[in-house]
Design a protein around this motif. Structure first.
Motif, PDB file in Angstrom:
ATOM      1  N   GLU A  41      -0.741 -13.441  -7.933  1.00  0.00           N
ATOM      2  CA  GLU A  41      -2.075 -13.111  -8.447  1.00  0.00           C
ATOM      3  C   GLU A  41      -2.883 -12.282  -7.457  1.00  0.00           C
ATOM      4  O   GLU A  41      -3.754 -11.521  -7.852  1.00  0.00           O
ATOM      5  N   LYS A  42      -2.624 -12.439  -6.193  1.00  0.00           N
ATOM      6  CA  LYS A  42      -3.340 -11.665  -5.174  1.00  0.00           C
ATOM      7  C   LYS A  42      -2.390 -10.586  -4.653  1.00  0.00           C
ATOM      8  O   LYS A  42      -1.862 -10.672  -3.545  1.00  0.00           O
TER       9      LYS A  42
ATOM     10  N   VAL B 268      -1.153   3.426  -5.142  1.00  0.00           N
ATOM     11  CA  VAL B 268      -0.571   2.861  -3.918  1.00  0.00           C
ATOM     12  C   VAL B 268       0.439   1.764  -4.281  1.00  0.00           C
ATOM     13  O   VAL B 268       1.555   1.728  -3.741  1.00  0.00           O
ATOM     14  N   GLU B 269       0.062   0.889  -5.219  1.00  0.00           N
ATOM     15  CA  GLU B 269       0.962  -0.198  -5.631  1.00  0.00           C
ATOM     16  C   GLU B 269       2.235   0.353  -6.270  1.00  0.00           C
ATOM     17  O   GLU B 269       3.354  -0.025  -5.894  1.00  0.00           O
ATOM     18  N   ALA B 270       2.081   1.243  -7.250  1.00  0.00           N
ATOM     19  CA  ALA B 270       3.235   1.783  -7.971  1.00  0.00           C
ATOM     20  C   ALA B 270       4.157   2.570  -7.027  1.00  0.00           C
ATOM     21  O   ALA B 270       5.384   2.483  -7.135  1.00  0.00           O
ATOM     22  N   CYS B 271       3.576   3.305  -6.086  1.00  0.00           N
ATOM     23  CA  CYS B 271       4.380   4.072  -5.126  1.00  0.00           C
ATOM     24  C   CYS B 271       5.091   3.145  -4.144  1.00  0.00           C
ATOM     25  O   CYS B 271       6.237   3.406  -3.768  1.00  0.00           O
TER      26      CYS B 271
ATOM     27  N   THR C 141       1.618  -3.462   0.103  1.00  0.00           N
ATOM     28  CA  THR C 141       2.820  -4.240   0.443  1.00  0.00           C
ATOM     29  C   THR C 141       3.337  -5.020  -0.772  1.00  0.00           C
ATOM     30  O   THR C 141       3.892  -6.111  -0.624  1.00  0.00           O
ATOM     31  N   ALA C 142       3.183  -4.455  -1.955  1.00  0.00           N
ATOM     32  CA  ALA C 142       3.575  -5.149  -3.192  1.00  0.00           C
ATOM     33  C   ALA C 142       5.053  -5.545  -3.185  1.00  0.00           C
ATOM     34  O   ALA C 142       5.399  -6.674  -3.547  1.00  0.00           O
ATOM     35  N   ALA C 143       5.926  -4.654  -2.753  1.00  0.00           N
ATOM     36  CA  ALA C 143       7.365  -4.953  -2.733  1.00  0.00           C
ATOM     37  C   ALA C 143       7.687  -6.059  -1.728  1.00  0.00           C
ATOM     38  O   ALA C 143       8.482  -6.949  -2.006  1.00  0.00           O
ATOM     39  N   GLU C 144       7.033  -6.000  -0.578  1.00  0.00           N
ATOM     40  CA  GLU C 144       7.257  -7.026   0.440  1.00  0.00           C
ATOM     41  C   GLU C 144       6.836  -8.400  -0.073  1.00  0.00           C
ATOM     42  O   GLU C 144       7.492  -9.403   0.196  1.00  0.00           O
ATOM     43  N   GLN C 145       5.709  -8.441  -0.808  1.00  0.00           N
ATOM     44  CA  GLN C 145       5.249  -9.699  -1.388  1.00  0.00           C
ATOM     45  C   GLN C 145       6.320 -10.273  -2.318  1.00  0.00           C
ATOM     46  O   GLN C 145       6.566 -11.476  -2.320  1.00  0.00           O
ATOM     47  N   ILE C 146       6.950  -9.421  -3.087  1.00  0.00           N
ATOM     48  CA  ILE C 146       7.991  -9.854  -4.028  1.00  0.00           C
ATOM     49  C   ILE C 146       9.214 -10.345  -3.255  1.00  0.00           C
ATOM     50  O   ILE C 146       9.732 -11.425  -3.534  1.00  0.00           O
TER      51      ILE C 146
END
Length: 149
Positions: free
Chosen positions: A135-136, A46-49, A141-146
């Motif tokens: 860290e969390k 999910v994160e990588a996608c 929503t990994a890209a949004e966090q970035i």
């Protein structure tokens, strides 16, 4: 663990195609390095996608991406090919890079304690200085966090 203000550690790693990726070749552009526990597992996928789906947004902001786990080259290749990721995945079976970033830590799941990779994203500026550590990481929503940083 590496922290804001730290310099990008010097490292060499082998990508999914057996090519050597060197930290010295990553300078000059903003850099996202995300560490994930294991290729092809549900949360890591999910994160990588999510990062792949938002790749154009990230590159538009001047970022290059690199994913790293302790998986072997073959497993990274299969993961990379199955989802056609537009960025490299490093196979760090010996944990050389993982240790330099300090993400190999004690973890607890269902009362069991073990050593493993703590899902973490590091963001570096064009000069190789760490500008942010997430860290969390929220895989969906990994890209949004970035991008919100």
């Amino acid at each position: 663990m590496l922290k804001v203000g730290d310099k990008l550690p010097e490292f060499e790693g082998t990508n999914q195609d057996g090519e050597i990726i060197s930290s010295s070749n990553l300078m000059g552009k903003k850099l996202i390095i995300f560490f994930y526990p294991q290729a092809s597992t549900p949360t890591c996928t999910v994160e990588a996608c999510n990062l792949s789906d938002n790749y154009s947004k990230l590159t538009k902001e001047g970022f290059q991406l690199l994913g790293i786990s302790g998986d072997g080259i073959k497993k990274q290749k299969n993961f990379h090919s199955k989802f056609a990721f537009p960025y490299d995945l490093i196979a760090d079976e010996k944990h050389d890079v993982i240790e330099k970033f300090g993400v190999w830590q004690e973890k607890k799941t269902f009362g069991k304690t073990y050593m493993g990779i703590v899902r973490t994203t590091f963001i570096f500026d064009e000069n190789g200085i760490c500008s942010r550590v997430i860290e969390k990481v929220t895989s969906k929503t990994a890209a949004e966090q970035i991008l919100e940083g």
